[in-house]
Write a protein that holds these residues in place. Structure first.
Motif, PDB file in Angstrom:
ATOM      1  N   VAL A   1      11.739  -2.720  -1.644  1.00 38.48           N
ATOM      2  CA  VAL A   1      11.422  -1.650  -1.673  1.00 38.48           C
ATOM      3  C   VAL A   1      11.044  -1.279  -0.147  1.00 38.48           C
ATOM      4  O   VAL A   1      10.145  -2.060   0.599  1.00 38.48           O
ATOM      5  CB  VAL A   1      10.594  -1.065  -2.292  1.00 38.48           C
ATOM      6  CG1 VAL A   1      11.136  -0.374  -3.465  1.00 38.48           C
ATOM      7  CG2 VAL A   1       8.623  -2.010  -2.638  1.00 38.48           C
ATOM      8  N   ASN A   2      10.991  -0.017   0.784  1.00 41.06           N
ATOM      9  CA  ASN A   2      10.324   0.404   1.910  1.00 41.06           C
ATOM     10  C   ASN A   2       8.625   1.098   0.928  1.00 41.06           C
ATOM     11  O   ASN A   2       9.176   1.846   1.017  1.00 41.06           O
ATOM     12  CB  ASN A   2      11.461   0.948   2.437  1.00 41.06           C
ATOM     13  CG  ASN A   2      12.637   0.332   3.214  1.00 41.06           C
ATOM     14  OD1 ASN A   2      12.705  -0.698   2.976  1.00 41.06           O
ATOM     15  ND2 ASN A   2      13.565   1.097   3.627  1.00 41.06           N
ATOM     16  N   ILE A   3       8.151   0.660   1.773  1.00 42.30           N
ATOM     17  CA  ILE A   3       6.627   0.991   2.101  1.00 42.30           C
ATOM     18  C   ILE A   3       5.928   1.794   3.258  1.00 42.30           C
ATOM     19  O   ILE A   3       5.928   0.427   3.760  1.00 42.30           O
ATOM     20  CB  ILE A   3       5.765   0.469   1.003  1.00 42.30           C
ATOM     21  CG1 ILE A   3       6.388   0.315  -0.468  1.00 42.30           C
ATOM     22  CG2 ILE A   3       4.816   1.016   0.635  1.00 42.30           C
ATOM     23  CD1 ILE A   3       5.262  -0.152  -1.613  1.00 42.30           C
ATOM     24  N   ARG A   4       5.100   3.086   3.293  1.00 43.90           N
ATOM     25  CA  ARG A   4       4.712   3.119   4.452  1.00 43.90           C
ATOM     26  C   ARG A   4       3.576   2.749   4.247  1.00 43.90           C
ATOM     27  O   ARG A   4       2.290   2.559   3.377  1.00 43.90           O
ATOM     28  CB  ARG A   4       4.068   4.651   4.510  1.00 43.90           C
ATOM     29  CG  ARG A   4       3.507   5.038   5.779  1.00 43.90           C
ATOM     30  CD  ARG A   4       3.601   6.042   6.177  1.00 43.90           C
ATOM     31  NE  ARG A   4       4.778   7.334   5.919  1.00 43.90           N
ATOM     32  CZ  ARG A   4       6.115   7.238   6.803  1.00 43.90           C
ATOM     33  NH1 ARG A   4       5.350   6.106   8.137  1.00 43.90           N
ATOM     34  NH2 ARG A   4       6.585   7.868   6.747  1.00 43.90           N
ATOM     35  N   LEU A   5       2.765   2.077   4.880  1.00 39.62           N
ATOM     36  CA  LEU A   5       1.897   0.654   5.504  1.00 39.62           C
ATOM     37  C   LEU A   5       0.540   1.994   5.961  1.00 39.62           C
ATOM     38  O   LEU A   5       0.839   2.010   6.515  1.00 39.62           O
ATOM     39  CB  LEU A   5       1.877  -0.827   5.966  1.00 39.62           C
ATOM     40  CG  LEU A   5       3.012  -1.466   5.385  1.00 39.62           C
ATOM     41  CD1 LEU A   5       3.525  -2.709   5.908  1.00 39.62           C
ATOM     42  CD2 LEU A   5       2.416  -1.647   3.762  1.00 39.62           C
ATOM     43  N   VAL A   6      -0.463   0.729   5.586  1.00 35.80           N
ATOM     44  CA  VAL A   6      -1.777   1.363   6.731  1.00 35.80           C
ATOM     45  C   VAL A   6      -1.233   0.972   8.306  1.00 35.80           C
ATOM     46  O   VAL A   6      -0.897  -0.178   8.236  1.00 35.80           O
ATOM     47  CB  VAL A   6      -2.694   0.575   6.157  1.00 35.80           C
ATOM     48  CG1 VAL A   6      -3.882   0.995   7.873  1.00 35.80           C
ATOM     49  CG2 VAL A   6      -3.583   1.610   4.969  1.00 35.80           C
ATOM     50  N   GLY A   7      -1.743   1.906   8.626  1.00 33.22           N
ATOM     51  CA  GLY A   7      -1.351   2.167  10.137  1.00 33.22           C
ATOM     52  C   GLY A   7       0.290   2.662  10.636  1.00 33.22           C
ATOM     53  O   GLY A   7       0.937   2.374  11.554  1.00 33.22           O
ATOM     54  N   ASN A   8       0.562   3.378   9.918  1.00 37.07           N
ATOM     55  CA  ASN A   8       1.647   4.569   9.779  1.00 37.07           C
ATOM     56  C   ASN A   8       3.135   3.648  10.095  1.00 37.07           C
ATOM     57  O   ASN A   8       3.926   3.927  10.361  1.00 37.07           O
ATOM     58  CB  ASN A   8       1.582   5.633  11.077  1.00 37.07           C
ATOM     59  CG  ASN A   8       2.671   7.006  10.186  1.00 37.07           C
ATOM     60  OD1 ASN A   8       2.862   6.466   9.373  1.00 37.07           O
ATOM     61  ND2 ASN A   8       2.775   7.908  11.274  1.00 37.07           N
ATOM     62  N   ARG A   9       3.061   2.793  10.231  1.00 35.44           N
ATOM     63  CA  ARG A   9       4.117   1.486   9.765  1.00 35.44           C
ATOM     64  C   ARG A   9       5.679   0.952   8.288  1.00 35.44           C
ATOM     65  O   ARG A   9       4.136   1.023   7.649  1.00 35.44           O
ATOM     66  CB  ARG A   9       3.852  -0.254  10.651  1.00 35.44           C
ATOM     67  CG  ARG A   9       4.802  -0.994  10.032  1.00 35.44           C
ATOM     68  CD  ARG A   9       4.290  -2.479  11.110  1.00 35.44           C
ATOM     69  NE  ARG A   9       3.212  -2.832   9.995  1.00 35.44           N
ATOM     70  CZ  ARG A   9       3.350  -3.653   9.571  1.00 35.44           C
ATOM     71  NH1 ARG A   9       4.784  -4.784   9.318  1.00 35.44           N
ATOM     72  NH2 ARG A   9       2.678  -4.902   8.755  1.00 35.44           N
TER      73      ARG A   9
END
Ligand code: ADP
Ligand code: MG
Length: 477
Positions: A80-88
């Motif tokens: 799955v595509n997830i938004r990670l901390v650091g906006n990545r």
């Protein structure tokens, strides 16, 4: 049964909190029941209450598929595509486990290493495996880390550096203390400085290190990089020397020329005097005449040898030239009680292109040095072969006093001599002329055992190596 499963879920959430992988428990609709610390640290949560809100993929079908799949088999993995901390946004692997009794799902996530993490690892790898000696220094001047080259650069343990102040580095260059202190002042001022300085291990072992220091504002650290430039410095010196040699050559040529002119006048007057000479004075005039001839031939020889660059290019056999030059040094060797062996020489096919007068002098210098290094009973052995394709190889070996590695390093430096009457110009001449012929020269030497000079020339016959033994001639003098 139910009681047991609820208990298991308690254990699982407990374990989830203990893992460094992001983990979550949710119901079949995706409603979050529990998330661990790592989940909050890695993913952008900002109040989201459903696991589906974390997915950037068009998730509707994926979610239904996932739930029906895990209902059938117990474990299932999805990407799955997830938004990670650091906006990545990154592709995250989600491993699901379904607990039917409580209708809950547990997810564990594999977050790929961030580019920053990877870059950090790359830097650490580069630091550890660099060819340069590297030092990291804190803002307050304390050495924080060094790579493993501390031994090969300074023969000092890691402890010598780590935890010490930058003064420990200054101390390594006791002859250049002021220079190094000023160097670090410059680093402080501009954030960057570079210097090449001598590191003296002992009198016979001096290295040149190029020291580059950079201040990194972000990490507030100094990075020092030291490169060994000893070889390059030696090359530069050799180059400067070959220039000075050609200057000496030009000088010698012009002096020889200047002496020749008054000698022609002298010779003319001698001829004039001979006309009116008595038998007695005639004797002296003949001696003067002969001596003038001798001086002339010495001057011509000098002119040939001192001319810079190549004189006349011809194709000639190195083997034949070697045999000729052995004849020249033979009387001197005989007098000194030294035998000369010429091994396995290919006289006919060892053709090279160049200036045979210069190569004659090269051979004489090598033979002379070998003879001078030996005592009576010694042996000078010389070979010429075509063992390497496209090359003619000459070897000159003696059983003389040999040299240690420090001496070997210096033999091509002009004016280096260990002889009371030596000039130290023989081998620089050899090097210069061999290089002008596109060749190479190397030295192998052992103290009290002997020395071997190996010289290679490009063959005039190209890459065809002739090894017909009938063509070889073995000659012992
Ligand atoms: P010179 O012969 O005038 O001293 P060279 O340039 O020919 O100058 O040689 C430099 C030095 O190299 C010598 O003084 C000697 O110390 C060393 N050397 C050269 N050839 C040999 C050899 N075959 N064996 C031992 N030492 C040698
Ligand atoms: Mg010499």
């Amino acid at each position: 049964m139910k009681y047991k499963t609820i208990n298991v879920m308690k254990h699982i959430t407990f374990l989830l909190d203990d893992t460094i992988r992001p983990g979550a428990v949710f119901n079949l609709e995706g409603g979050l029941l529990h998330v661990n610390n790592s989940f909050c640290e890695k993913f952008v949560t900002n109040g989201k209450e459903n696991i589906k809100d974390f997915f950037i993929n068009p998730i509707i079908n994926l979610w239904d598929d996932a739930i029906s799949n895990i209902k059938r088999s117990e474990n299932k993995t999805f990407e799955v595509n997830i938004r990670l901390v650091g906006n990545r946004v990154d592709v995250v692997k989600m491993h699901l486990a379904y607990f039917e009794d409580v209708q809950q799902v547990i997810a564990l996530f594999d977050v790929p290493q961030s580019i920053v993490d990877k870059a950090e690892k790359t830097y650490i790898h580069a630091f550890r495996n660099s060819d340069s000696f590297m030092v990291v220094i804190d803002r307050d001047g304390t050495i924080y880390d060094v790579n493993d080259l501390h031994t090969s650069y300074f023969n000092l343990p890691k402890d010598y550096f780590v935890g010490k102040t930058v003064g420990a580095i200054v101390k390594l260059f006791p002859n250049d203390t002021e220079l190094i202190v000023n160097y670090f002042k410059e680093v402080n001022l501009y954030g960057f400085a570079e210097i090449t300085t001598k590191y003296i291990r002992n009198v016979n072992d001096v290295s040149y290190y190029q020291i580059t220091t950079l201040y990194d504002c972000e990490s507030q650290t100094y990075l020092i990089r030291m490169n060994d430039r000893t070889e390059e410095m030696a090359m530069e010196k050799r180059l400067a020397h070959s220039n000075s040699l050609s200057t000496i050559g030009e000088l010698a040529a012009s002096i020889a020329h200047e002496i020749r002119n008054p000698m022609t006048t002298l010779k003319g007057f001698v001829q004039l005097l001979k006309i009116s000479a008595t038998a007695d004075t005639m004797k002296y005039l003949s001696v003067i005449d002969e001596e003038i001839d001798r001086m002339e031939s010495i001057l011509s020889e000098m002119l040939i040898l001192s001319k810079p660059g190549l004189n006349e290019k011809t194709t000639f056999s190195l083997g034949v030239l070697v045999a000729d030059m052995i004849q020249v040094v033979y009387p001197k060797a005989l007098m000194d009680g030294i035998t000369i062996t010429q091994k396995d020489n290919i006289l006919k096919d060892s053709l090279i292109v160049g200036d045979s007068d210069k190569i004659k002098q090269v051979l004489l210098n090598l033979f002379k040095n070998a003879i001078e290094a030996m005592t009576p009973g010694g042996n000078l052995s010389i070979f010429v072969n075509l063992d390497s394709p496209g090359k003619v190889i000459l070897g000159v070996s003696d059983t003389g006093k040999g040299m240690d590695k420090y001496q070997v390093k210096k033999v091509f430096i002009p004016f280096f001599t260990t002889k009371s009457d030596g000039s130290g110009l023989g081998l620089p001449f050899v090097l210069k002329n061999i290089e002008e012929h596109g060749g190479t020269v190397t030295v192998e030497s052992k103290v009290d055992i002997g020395t071997t000079f190996i010289v290679t020339f490009p063959s005039a016959m190209g890459c065809t190596s002739v090894t017909d033994t009938a063509e070889k001639r073995v000659l012992s003098l």
